[in-house]
Design an enzyme around this catalytic site. Structure first.
Site, short mmCIF file in Angstrom:
data_model
loop_
_atom_site.label_atom_id
_atom_site.label_comp_id
_atom_site.label_asym_id
_atom_site.label_seq_id
_atom_site.Cartn_x
_atom_site.Cartn_y
_atom_site.Cartn_z
N CYS A 123 0.85 -1.20 0.00
CA CYS A 123 0.00 0.00 0.00
C CYS A 123 0.88 1.25 0.00
CB CYS A 123 -0.97 -0.04 1.18
SG CYS A 123 -2.31 1.16 1.02
N HIS A 165 -3.93 -5.16 0.03
CA HIS A 165 -3.40 -5.60 1.31
C HIS A 165 -3.37 -7.13 1.39
CE1 HIS A 165 -3.32 -1.80 3.79
NE2 HIS A 165 -3.82 -1.39 2.64
N GLU A 174 -2.41 -8.95 3.66
CA GLU A 174 -2.67 -9.43 5.02
C GLU A 174 -4.13 -9.35 5.43
OE1 GLU A 174 -1.67 -6.47 4.22
OE2 GLU A 174 -2.78 -5.08 5.48
#
Lengths: 200, 425
Positions: free
Chosen positions: A85, A177, A179
């Site tokens: 990001c 993202h 994660e």
């Protein structure tokens, strides 16, 4: 067994850093991961095997210590970098690319990421969905220096850059993202980074 | 070193909400509603007459020392962390010391008497705790229950003020949207504080509030002339058997008769689902700080929660703990992400800038620790504070790019009216 390597996760005072840390630890359980916050100057003594730039608020120009770390260590030592990001935006901004306000800012939305199933997307499904939490983006049409960067993926909705790699430095970044619990194959993308950029 | 012992007691007094409130009022104490807890069902815990108090002149680690020395199987440490204590669990210089001074930053108590009831006020268990040192303030059971109530049973609230006012609040919404567009934050929870003059019996006000809704994580608390009444529907976190569960709420819809339609709309609303996803990732992050790698899971997303008047969207996130100390858990999680915004640190800085006043205990967390060191804490929303003939509460909402300033203001008006209505005003 790959030899134990030290990896630094650079925390930009974000609220997703530890999701990323757990993802990294799951993907490379034998590695040592150290989190450094963006004001901890002891990082300047660190020469890790790889640097992960975590997401975070604000703009690439406001990343403070990260810029100093790049100047003094990362670029000189040719350290492989994976930016997430803000981390991806930083890699592009560092080479003079303009980061602009997104035409479709979205936070907490899964988007279809169009990619070529190569590089960090090796073996990743063509209908891969990545979570977006971004107000800023890099638009592909403004993405001028093709001699410096290769676009690896774009957003289905507006063709904003969702992943890129540097052509001459071991840098790769993702706008989505990996994660997030909304991202379908974040572990595979992260695994590919280690396979292709760190363990070579 | 303080030594506590506990033994079961039975009582011959009938206790309901009124009696419980009277006991808290008379002796200082805590009345706490718990959900799916203590023995797996919903319970009401009444505890009063403090033997030991830990507040801001002692460190949070003092609570750990209490927590780790005992093996009672019932709730025995009660208290709150106020939102304004956030700077104590973050790196120096990140937050200002902005605070409301009406309440201590945090307070935890061990009480002499603890009673656990089911939701129909049937007594399940009672305990008396003894503190083995010379400065004991214990009373006998008969003394504890035989007193003449002093309150007037009536009260009034007047001279309402809002900080910030309507213009200030709407400007705040616009400022947040500028910060979102600039990449500073994704979402911020902005509130305004309502203050009023209060006359009469705080216990009567507490009773009105607690009777106004089905309460899952409600509280009535009194300490040194300060009253806290919460009708919170939100669990912050619960620890049990080496695991931690957190259940953030985002998204609310009033039940207007057509439950199917309203709940379907809520379950398909983009703004709410995105906010819930964001907070789910934030809570995953925060519990990851204290959980074993690979064990943090989103158990269910989204969950429709049905209350008496409203539906909420909730998510359950769970992980296996790598720590057990109260202070370590609070350092990782506090304040709760569902009432700050995301990313949390930048959101809290923006809240300081725009609200300009401390929140006090509001949007902090109230809960208990049991004798096995396990905890259950709520998020202190829908909470009213009374002290020194002043009443206050905050109302607010999650601001995103999709928010309309006027609508957000009206939503806070609506929430304030609900609280005043519950107070019978």
């Amino acid at each position: 067994m790959p030899m134990t390597k030290q990896v630094i996760l650079f925390d930009n005072y974000d609220s997703f850093t530890y999701n990323l840390l757990h993802l990294l630890k799951t993907v490379r359980s034998g590695y040592r991961f150290d989190v450094f916050r963006n004001r901890d100057r002891t990082i300047l003594q660190q020469i890790p095997h790889a640097l992960i730039i975590g997401p975070g608020p604000m703009t690439p120009a406001e990343t403070g210590l990260l810029q100093e770390y790049f100047e003094r260590v990362v670029e000189k030592k040719h350290i492989p970098v994976f930016g997430v990001c803000l981390g991806m935006q930083f890699l592009a901004w560092r080479e003079g690319v303009k980061v602009t306000r997104s035409t479709l800012p979205a936070h907490g939305a899964a988007t279809i990421v169009k990619h070529q199933q190569n590089d960090i997307f090796k073996d990743v499904s063509p209908s891969f969905e990545g979570a977006r939490y971004n107000s800023l983006e890099i638009q592909e049409r403004q993405f001028l220096p093709s001699e410096t960067f290769k676009v690896l993926a774009v957003a289905h909705e507006n063709n904003a850059v969702m992943a890129l790699r540097h052509k001459h430095k071991p840098w790769v970044g993702v706008q989505f993202h990996p994660e997030s619990f909304l991202t379908t194959q974040g572990a595979l993308v992260t695994d590919n980074f280690f396979n292709q950029y760190v363990e070579v | 070193m303080l030594k506590f012992s506990a033994h079961p007691i039975s009582i011959n007094y009938d206790i309901g909400l009124q009696e419980a409130i009277n006991l808290v009022e008379q002796w200082n104490g805590t009345l706490l509603y718990t959900s799916r807890d203590v023995d797996g069902s919903n319970s009401i815990v009444l505890a009063f007459n403090p033997l030991k108090t830990i507040t801001e002149d002692q460190s949070l680690e003092s609570v750990d020392h209490l927590q780790n020395n005992h093996h009672f199987d019932f709730p025995w440490i009660f208290g709150y962390m106020g939102y304004d204590a956030k700077h104590l669990v973050e790196e120096n210089g990140i937050y200002s010391n902005l605070r409301d001074t009406d309440f201590p930053l945090y307070s935890f108590h061990v009480y002499q008497f603890v009673f656990v009831f089911n939701q129909q006020w049937k007594l399940k268990n009672g305990y008396q705790i003894e503190l083995n040192n010379e400065s004991t303030v214990a009373v006998s059971i008969d003394e504890a229950f035989n007193f003449s109530k002093t309150g007037s049973d009536s009260f009034s609230v007047s001279n309402l003020q809002s900080h910030p006012d309507q213009d200030g609040f709407m400007q705040g919404v616009k400022s947040i949207q500028k910060y979102i567009r600039a990449g500073d934050v994704y979402q911020v929870n902005l509130t305004r504080k309502i203050t009023a003059d209060f006359t009469g019996d705080p216990a009567a006000a507490a009773k009105s509030l607690l009777e106004s809704n089905r309460i899952e994580f409600g509280v009535f608390y009194k300490s040194e002339g300060r009253y806290l009444v919460s009708t919170s529907p939100e669990r912050f976190f619960k620890t049990a058997n080496g695991k931690i569960l957190t259940s953030p709420i985002k998204g609310t819809a009033g039940r207007n008769g057509d439950d199917d339609m309203v709940s379907n709309q809520l379950l398909n609303d983009t703004k709410n689902l995105r906010e819930l996803a964001m907070i789910t990732d934030l809570l995953r992050n925060d519990i990851s700080k204290i959980c074993k790698p690979g064990t943090v899971k989103v158990k269910e997303f989204p969950i429709l929660k049905t209350l008496k008047n409203v539906f909420h969207l909730v998510a359950d996130v769970e992980g296996e703990l790598a720590v057990s100390d109260f202070s370590a858990i609070m350092e990782a999680l506090f304040p709760g992400g569902s009432i700050t915004g995301c990313p949390k640190i930048r959101a809290c800085q923006i809240i300081e800038e725009l609200e300009q006043k401390g929140r006090g205990p509001y949007t902090g967390s109230f809960g208990y620790i049991n004798g096995a060191g396990e905890m259950d804490f709520n998020i202190l929303i829908r909470t009213v504070f009374i002290q020194n003939q002043k009443l206050s509460f905050n109302v607010g909402g999650g601001i995103t790019l999709l928010s309309d300033p006027q609508d957000e203001y009206e939503e806070t008006l609506h929430k304030a009216q609900n609280i005043l209505k519950a107070l019978g005003q």
